[in-house]
Design an enzyme around this catalytic site. Sequence first.
Site, short mmCIF file in Angstrom:
data_model
loop_
_atom_site.label_atom_id
_atom_site.label_comp_id
_atom_site.label_asym_id
_atom_site.label_seq_id
_atom_site.Cartn_x
_atom_site.Cartn_y
_atom_site.Cartn_z
N SER A 103 6.36 -26.78 -49.66
CA SER A 103 7.71 -27.34 -49.61
C SER A 103 8.02 -27.73 -48.17
CB SER A 103 8.72 -26.30 -50.09
OG SER A 103 10.05 -26.68 -49.79
N TYR A 127 13.68 -18.01 -50.17
CA TYR A 127 12.79 -19.13 -50.52
C TYR A 127 12.02 -19.61 -49.29
CZ TYR A 127 11.25 -23.60 -52.44
OH TYR A 127 10.49 -24.68 -52.86
#
Length: 295
Positions: free
Chosen positions: A149, A162
Site C-alpha cells: 500500500s 494499518y
Amino acid sequence: MSGWLEGNVALVTGGGSGLGRAVAERYVAEGASVVIVGHDDAQLKATIAAQPDDVRDSRWASYVADVRDTDALHAAVDATVARFGKLDTLVANAGIWDFQRQLTRLSGAQLSRTFDELFSVNVKGYLLAAEAAWRELVKTRGCIVMTLSNASFYTAGGGPVYTAAKHACLGLVRELAYELAPRVRVNGVAPGGMNTDLRGPAAVGLEERSISASFAKNAGSKAVIPLHDSSVEPADFTAAYVLLAAREQSGPITGEVISVDGGIGVRGFASPAGGDHLLDLVSDTVTDPATGAPA
C-alpha cells in the site's frame, strides 16, 4: 493482452472480490490458471460463475480458507497442485483496512483488539500463505507477489495500526526475497486508494463498512492524487502484478515494490500535521508550563 502468463498457475488470497478478483481475472486473461481463496464460499462461487464460458471450468477454481489458518492454507496449496499440477505464483492479497482510525479515536481496549485482528489478517496471513506455498514455488522457480500500500511508505494512508501492518509487509517482502533466493522471487505492489469492497476490523464494528460506499458518496469529486482524472477501479492496478509474475519479463527482480498510487508519493499530503485538533480534546487539563495558565 500480452499472454505473459501462459501456462502459469496462481493462487490468489482474497480473490473473491475487489483487487484480488481483478488480479485473478487479469491473470486468466494473460493465460494463467487461477485458484482464488477466501472465507466466503458464496462470493467465490459468484466470482467464478461470472467468468466467460471458455475459461470458467478449465482455468478457474476456488478454495474456502481463512488466511489466519495454516492448515487451511496448506490445503489450498494442495488443492491447487491437485487441480492444475503445480504452483507458479502466490499472490498474498487478503486484507482489511482500519478506515484511518487514529490513535486518539481509539480506547486502549479497542486499539488492542484492532491490532490483533488487523495484524493477524494483513501480516500473519501473508506469512502463513508464504509458508504454505514456498515448497511448491521452489519446484517451479516461482514467485510471491504481495499487495502492499502507499501506507507501506507514507503516513495518513490509514491509521497507526494499518500503517504499521503495511510497513511490516514491506519488511516481509525484503526478508523473504533474501531467504527464498535464488529459487523464489518475492516482490510487492503498493496501490493507492481504489473503488473496492475492502472492509474494516470487526473489533471496532467496521466489518460491514466498505470503501466502495465512500467512493459512491464522493462520486464526481477529484481524488487527492496528481492523476486525479485516472480510473480508480481495481482492474487498473493489475498490470504490475502481471509483470512481477512473468518470469521472462521480471526474472532478475526480487525484493522490490512497484508503487501504483496515482502519484501520492510525489504530491505529499495537504495537512502539515495530523494533530492540530489535539489541544481541543484535552484543553481542560493542559496548562502552559511557564505561567500555569491554560495553554
